[in-house]
Design a protein around this motif. Structure first.
Motif, short mmCIF file in Angstrom:
data_model
loop_
_atom_site.label_atom_id
_atom_site.label_comp_id
_atom_site.label_asym_id
_atom_site.label_seq_id
_atom_site.Cartn_x
_atom_site.Cartn_y
_atom_site.Cartn_z
N SER A 54 0.85 -1.19 0.00
CA SER A 54 0.00 0.00 0.00
C SER A 54 0.88 1.24 0.00
CB SER A 54 -0.87 0.02 1.26
OG SER A 54 -1.50 1.27 1.41
N THR A 55 0.46 2.24 -0.73
CA THR A 55 1.06 3.57 -0.60
C THR A 55 0.06 4.52 0.06
OG1 THR A 55 2.45 3.24 -2.53
CG2 THR A 55 2.08 5.52 -1.86
N ARG A 56 -1.08 4.72 -0.63
CA ARG A 56 -2.04 5.74 -0.18
C ARG A 56 -2.63 5.43 1.18
NH1 ARG A 56 -1.56 4.17 -4.54
NH2 ARG A 56 -1.30 5.46 -6.38
N THR A 57 -3.15 4.21 1.32
CA THR A 57 -3.91 3.90 2.54
C THR A 57 -2.99 3.92 3.76
OG1 THR A 57 -5.24 2.48 1.13
CG2 THR A 57 -5.55 2.26 3.50
N HIS A 134 -13.34 -2.08 1.47
CA HIS A 134 -12.29 -1.09 1.69
C HIS A 134 -13.02 0.18 2.16
CE1 HIS A 134 -8.64 1.10 1.46
NE2 HIS A 134 -8.27 0.83 0.23
N1 CP Z 1 -6.45 2.96 -3.13
C1 CP Z 1 -5.60 2.21 -2.39
O1 CP Z 1 -6.01 1.42 -1.54
O2 CP Z 1 -4.28 2.44 -2.67
P1 CP Z 1 -3.04 1.75 -1.94
O3 CP Z 1 -3.05 0.30 -2.31
O4 CP Z 1 -1.84 2.50 -2.45
O5 CP Z 1 -3.22 1.92 -0.45
#
Ligand code: CP
Length: 308
Positions: A54-57, A134
């Motif tokens: 994951s980056t954003r979450t 999610h």
């Molecule tokens: N949208 C999302 O969950 O991105 P990540 O996998 O980067 O967290």
């Protein structure tokens, strides 16, 4: 189930859903003005347990906690005793014994969040569960759309791409339907919801051009290769011709705004220049991700008003 866990958007009452979005709206403003909110959760300690990349979450949960004054630690299986054969049960019992205030958890297996939540002594907040859920992504999508559109009542959301394997689609659709949007699904046969899936009851449109004619919001999804167990992936040039969002397609529909949860498979479901288009909310979704996670963490940890 304990009423302090957020494993699905369906755990939220309608009032709780509205409360999170209202708080997030205020937190977006705080982020912009760099106001000091660190007294809110000072002294609290959260553990982030990420069994998938994951980056954003991950970054947004961490920065949300830090902006509210909480500290965080991150567990990832790589480099942990999982690599020495420690079972999941023992791993979670070990984490639980360290007495964190909440666990933020991502795992690829459907149902595991529920199992963990039933044995640990802290609230569990899902950061993504298999194909199932999610919740904070669904909330941040709605938060970014509300900022742009003012309301989702009467909005027409076309969800395009790999709906079958998408936890994002499930959470986004639940939240947007509850806020008054209409939904249609646009996907090749391989990516349409399974007939047993409640999403299969949604109306469908055949191609992205049909979707753009109908919708006010085009919601693009990534092909979830890591979750496609039967190897059924459409031919990519054909997929692109029928389902990809290009700038030309977006330009031809001036009243449509585009969202995507990220990461984008550039050149597959979307072109790079769409990401920065003035009617793409993709970067704004990321900012709202921080605000929504601040809202969720603060509500669950302070428990002043139940959101469940
Ligand atoms: N949208 C999302 O969950 O991105 P990540 O996998 O980067 O967290």
């Amino acid at each position: 189930m304990s009423t302090t866990n957020l494993l699905s958007t369906q755990d939220l009452s309608d009032a709780g859903l509205q409360a999170i979005l209202k708080d997030a709206h205020a937190f977006v403003d705080h982020i912009g003005h760099r106001r000091d909110l660190t007294e809110t959760l000072r002294g609290r300690n959260l553990v982030l347990v990420f069994f998938e990349p994951s980056t954003r979450t991950r970054l947004s949960f961490e920065t949300a906690a830090h902006r509210l004054g909480a500290s965080t630690v991150v567990f990832q299986p790589s480099g942990s005793s999982v690599e020495k054969g420690e079972s999941l049960r023992d791993t979670f019992a070990t984490i639980d014994a360290m007495r964190f205030d909440a666990m933020i958890m991502r795992h690829g297996q459907d149902g595991i969040h529920q199992e963990v939540a039933s044995v640990v002594s802290m609230p569990v907040i899902s950061a993504g569960e298999g194909t199932r859920s999610h919740p904070t992504q669904g909330l941040l999508d709605a938060s970014a759309l509300l900022e742009r559109l003012g309301t989702l009542k009467g909005a027409r959301l076309a969800v395009v791409g790999d709906v079958r394997h998408s936890r994002v689609a499930r959470s986004q659709i639940d939240v947007c339907l509850r806020l008054g949007a209409e939904i249609a699904v646009c996907a090749p046969p391989e990516f349409q919801p399974d007939p047993a899936d409640p999403l299969s009851a949604l109306p469908t449109v055949a191609t992205i051009d049909d979707a753009l004619e109908w919708c006010t919001v085009i919601s693009m999804l990534r092909i979830q290769r890591e979750r496609i167990v039967d190897g059924a992936i459409p031919d990519l040039p054909q997929y692109r011709s029928r389902y990809a969002l290009t700038v030309d397609r977006l330009q031809a529909h001036p009243s449509v705004v585009a969202i995507h949860p990220g990461p984008v498979n550039i050149g597959v479901e979307m072109d790079a220049d769409v990401i920065d288009h003035e009617r793409s909310l993709i970067h704004r979704q990321v900012t709202h991700g921080v605000a929504v996670r601040m809202a969720v963490i603060s509500r669950i940890l302070t428990n002043h008003h139940s959101i469940f």
